[in-house]
Design an enzyme around this catalytic site. Structure first.
Site, mmCIF file in Angstrom:
data_model
loop_
_atom_site.group_PDB
_atom_site.id
_atom_site.type_symbol
_atom_site.label_atom_id
_atom_site.label_comp_id
_atom_site.label_asym_id
_atom_site.label_seq_id
_atom_site.Cartn_x
_atom_site.Cartn_y
_atom_site.Cartn_z
ATOM 1 N N ARG A 225 -0.062 13.260 -9.353
ATOM 2 C CA ARG A 225 -0.965 14.298 -8.827
ATOM 3 C C ARG A 225 -0.465 15.700 -9.146
ATOM 4 O O ARG A 225 -1.264 16.614 -9.357
ATOM 5 C CB ARG A 225 -1.110 14.145 -7.314
ATOM 6 C CG ARG A 225 -1.942 12.946 -6.969
ATOM 7 C CD ARG A 225 -2.118 12.811 -5.495
ATOM 8 N NE ARG A 225 -3.200 11.875 -5.230
ATOM 9 C CZ ARG A 225 -3.517 11.448 -4.032
ATOM 10 N NH1 ARG A 225 -2.879 11.869 -2.976
ATOM 11 N NH2 ARG A 225 -4.511 10.601 -3.868
ATOM 12 N N LYS B 145 -12.043 -5.777 4.609
ATOM 13 C CA LYS B 145 -12.933 -5.708 5.765
ATOM 14 C C LYS B 145 -14.368 -5.398 5.408
ATOM 15 O O LYS B 145 -14.663 -4.393 4.778
ATOM 16 C CB LYS B 145 -12.436 -4.619 6.716
ATOM 17 C CG LYS B 145 -11.127 -4.983 7.366
ATOM 18 C CD LYS B 145 -10.855 -4.032 8.507
ATOM 19 C CE LYS B 145 -9.473 -4.276 9.063
ATOM 20 N NZ LYS B 145 -8.859 -3.061 9.564
ATOM 21 N N GLY C 112 -7.665 2.723 -3.773
ATOM 22 C CA GLY C 112 -6.234 2.566 -4.013
ATOM 23 C C GLY C 112 -5.862 1.183 -4.508
ATOM 24 O O GLY C 112 -5.076 1.048 -5.440
ATOM 25 N N GLY D 130 -10.766 7.232 -0.120
ATOM 26 C CA GLY D 130 -11.861 7.370 0.846
ATOM 27 C C GLY D 130 -12.939 8.338 0.378
ATOM 28 O O GLY D 130 -14.124 8.133 0.644
HETATM 29 P P1 AMP Z 1 -9.297 -2.621 1.183
HETATM 30 O O1 AMP Z 1 -8.200 -1.657 1.588
HETATM 31 O O2 AMP Z 1 -10.338 -2.834 2.204
HETATM 32 O O3 AMP Z 1 -9.832 -2.350 -0.213
HETATM 33 O O4 AMP Z 1 -8.599 -4.036 1.119
HETATM 34 C C1 AMP Z 1 -7.531 -4.297 0.271
HETATM 35 C C2 AMP Z 1 -6.734 -5.391 0.877
HETATM 36 O O5 AMP Z 1 -7.560 -6.517 1.094
HETATM 37 C C3 AMP Z 1 -5.614 -5.886 0.009
HETATM 38 O O6 AMP Z 1 -4.398 -5.500 0.591
HETATM 39 C C4 AMP Z 1 -5.786 -7.386 -0.022
HETATM 40 O O7 AMP Z 1 -4.576 -8.071 0.227
HETATM 41 C C5 AMP Z 1 -6.749 -7.647 1.113
HETATM 42 N N1 AMP Z 1 -7.557 -8.866 0.908
HETATM 43 C C6 AMP Z 1 -8.327 -9.163 -0.144
HETATM 44 N N2 AMP Z 1 -8.859 -10.390 -0.015
HETATM 45 C C7 AMP Z 1 -8.405 -10.900 1.157
HETATM 46 C C8 AMP Z 1 -8.584 -12.121 1.833
HETATM 47 N N3 AMP Z 1 -9.337 -13.098 1.315
HETATM 48 N N4 AMP Z 1 -7.966 -12.294 3.016
HETATM 49 C C9 AMP Z 1 -7.189 -11.316 3.513
HETATM 50 N N5 AMP Z 1 -6.986 -10.131 2.925
HETATM 51 C C10 AMP Z 1 -7.576 -9.917 1.758
#
Ligand code: AMP
Length: 377
Positions: free
Chosen positions: A41, A178, A331, A354
């Site tokens: 950055r 999520k 990220g 974000g």
């Molecule tokens: P996000 O920050 O919402 O983009 O989520 C990224 C995170 O989702 C990563 O650290 C992954 O390890 C987690 N992730 C992806 N697929 C799964 C899954 N099936 N079960 C649990 N965690 C997950």
């Protein structure tokens, strides 16, 4: 999106310019000294600083750094960043952490005013902070002539260009843990893209609306109706199969390859899904290969454990080898691209986190609005 730029200011001799940057970089203790471990950055802002200095300006920069929550906390001093900046581009003063003052996060006009006191111009070069209504983002454009920095402009144009007039077929890929965090973006994309691929932990809530069992995989029952109606819209596709573990099986370095189980469409009670399965990989990759525009945000599984990085790697390789215009943001998808050494093979890597998500979802950001509404434009 039309944003004011700094080129129009011409000669800047005897002018003072304040640049809002995001130098919230990772640091670590190296030989007893807190040291910046990723200066991407900082390096990417040097061309702007050099341009301003060459045009005669006196240049200061300001950034947030960690979460000191409105108090002066020595650990969150920008000192290590200041040292790295001095090595990369001498002659730019870096002000102390904006978040040492509670007025930054509360968007206090008096704090915003104190920041630009004595400055002639302001540049917002912090795309990744522009979704936050914080004083350093919102107040300066109301007080002095202001402009969007070149890196901020590149981020905005990459994303809004892709959403406004995508070459078709436009395939969006959304993953991550999520469903609550990503449902908004799936909704918006399902109206703009031809296909929205949904994978990762968030996909299990979608799957369960189809009468499929998901064992103890990630699930959020409050979004069932919305997931069902998105699927009914016909543009969203979800995994057919997945891979995972029995509940309580060791994870990460302690886990062995023999623990991994290939499920079909249904995951039995007592098991958890952590990656998309091989049938799904084939289908998702074929969709990506047929795309003329790609937007990818979020991994297909728990890729931090190599046993469950197979789906994410296959998607990353398909995106990288595609000739489509491809934007990768968030990220974790950027980390995945880097992990597989593919970050140079996509059209644009958005570091906005974000802010990129919010720009896709809402089409605008508070910090961009502040720049557009500045009365000096
Ligand atoms: P996000 O920050 O919402 O983009 O989520 C990224 C995170 O989702 C990563 O650290 C992954 O390890 C987690 N992730 C992806 N697929 C799964 C899954 N099936 N079960 C649990 N965690 C997950």
């Amino acid at each position: 999106m039309d944003l004011p730029t700094h080129e129009r200011w011409g000669d800047l001799s005897s002018k003072r310019v304040l640049v809002r940057v995001d130098f919230n970089t990772p640091v670590a203790l190296v030989n007893g000294e807190i040291t910046v471990t990723d200066d991407f950055r900082i390096r990417s802002t040097v061309p702007l600083f050099k341009d301003l200095l060459e045009r005669g300006a006196t240049v200061s920069a300001c950034t947030h750094f960690g979460r000191p929550k409105g108090r002066v906390v020595a650990e969150y001093s920008v000192e290590p960043v200041r040292r790295r900046l001095e090595e990369l581009c001498a002659g730019v003063e870096l002000l102390e952490n904006l978040r040492f003052n509670p007025g930054e996060e509360s968007n206090d006009p008096a704090f915003g005013r104190s920041l630009v006191e004595g400055y002639d111009y302001f540049i917002n070069e912090a795309f990744s902070a522009s979704h936050r209504e914080h004083a350093s983002i919102m107040i300066p454009p109301t007080l002095v002539p202001s402009a969007a920095g070149p890196n901020l402009l590149r981020e905005v144009h990459a994303i809004s260009g892709l959403l406004d007039s995508p070459a078709r077929p436009f395939v969006a890929i959304v993953g991550g843990a999520k469903v609550a965090d990503k449902l908004g973006i799936v909704k918006v994309l399902s109206a703009k893209a031809d296909t929205v691929i949904v994978g990762g932990g968030m996909a299990y809530t979608f799957e369960s609306t189809q009468g499929r069992t998901i064992g103890q995989s990630l699930f959020d029952g409050s979004y069932l109706d919305e997931c069902a109606s998105l699927l009914a819209g016909g543009h969203v596709i979800i995994p057919d199969d997945s891979r995972g573990l029995a509940l309580g099986a060791p994870f990460g370095p302690e886990g062995g390859p023999d623990d991994v189980i290939d499920f079909g469409a249904n995951i039995p009670d007592g098991y958890e899904g952590f990656d998309i399965g091989s049938r799904t990989i084939g289908r998702f990759v074929a969709e990506i290969e047929g795309a003329a525009t790609i937007l990818w945000n979020g991994p297909m599984g728990v890729f931090e454990d190599p046993r469950f990085g197979v789906g994410t790697e296959a998607v990353a390789r398909a995106v990288a080898s595609s000739r489509a215009a491809s934007v990768v943001g968030g990220g974790d998808s950027v980390a995945a691209l880097q992990q597989f050494g593919l970050e140079d093979q996509v059209t644009f890597v958005s570091t906005g986190g974000g802010a990129s998500l919010e720009l896709v979802e809402l089409g605008d950001l508070p910090g961009l609005r502040a720049l557009r509404e500045s009365r000096w434009n």
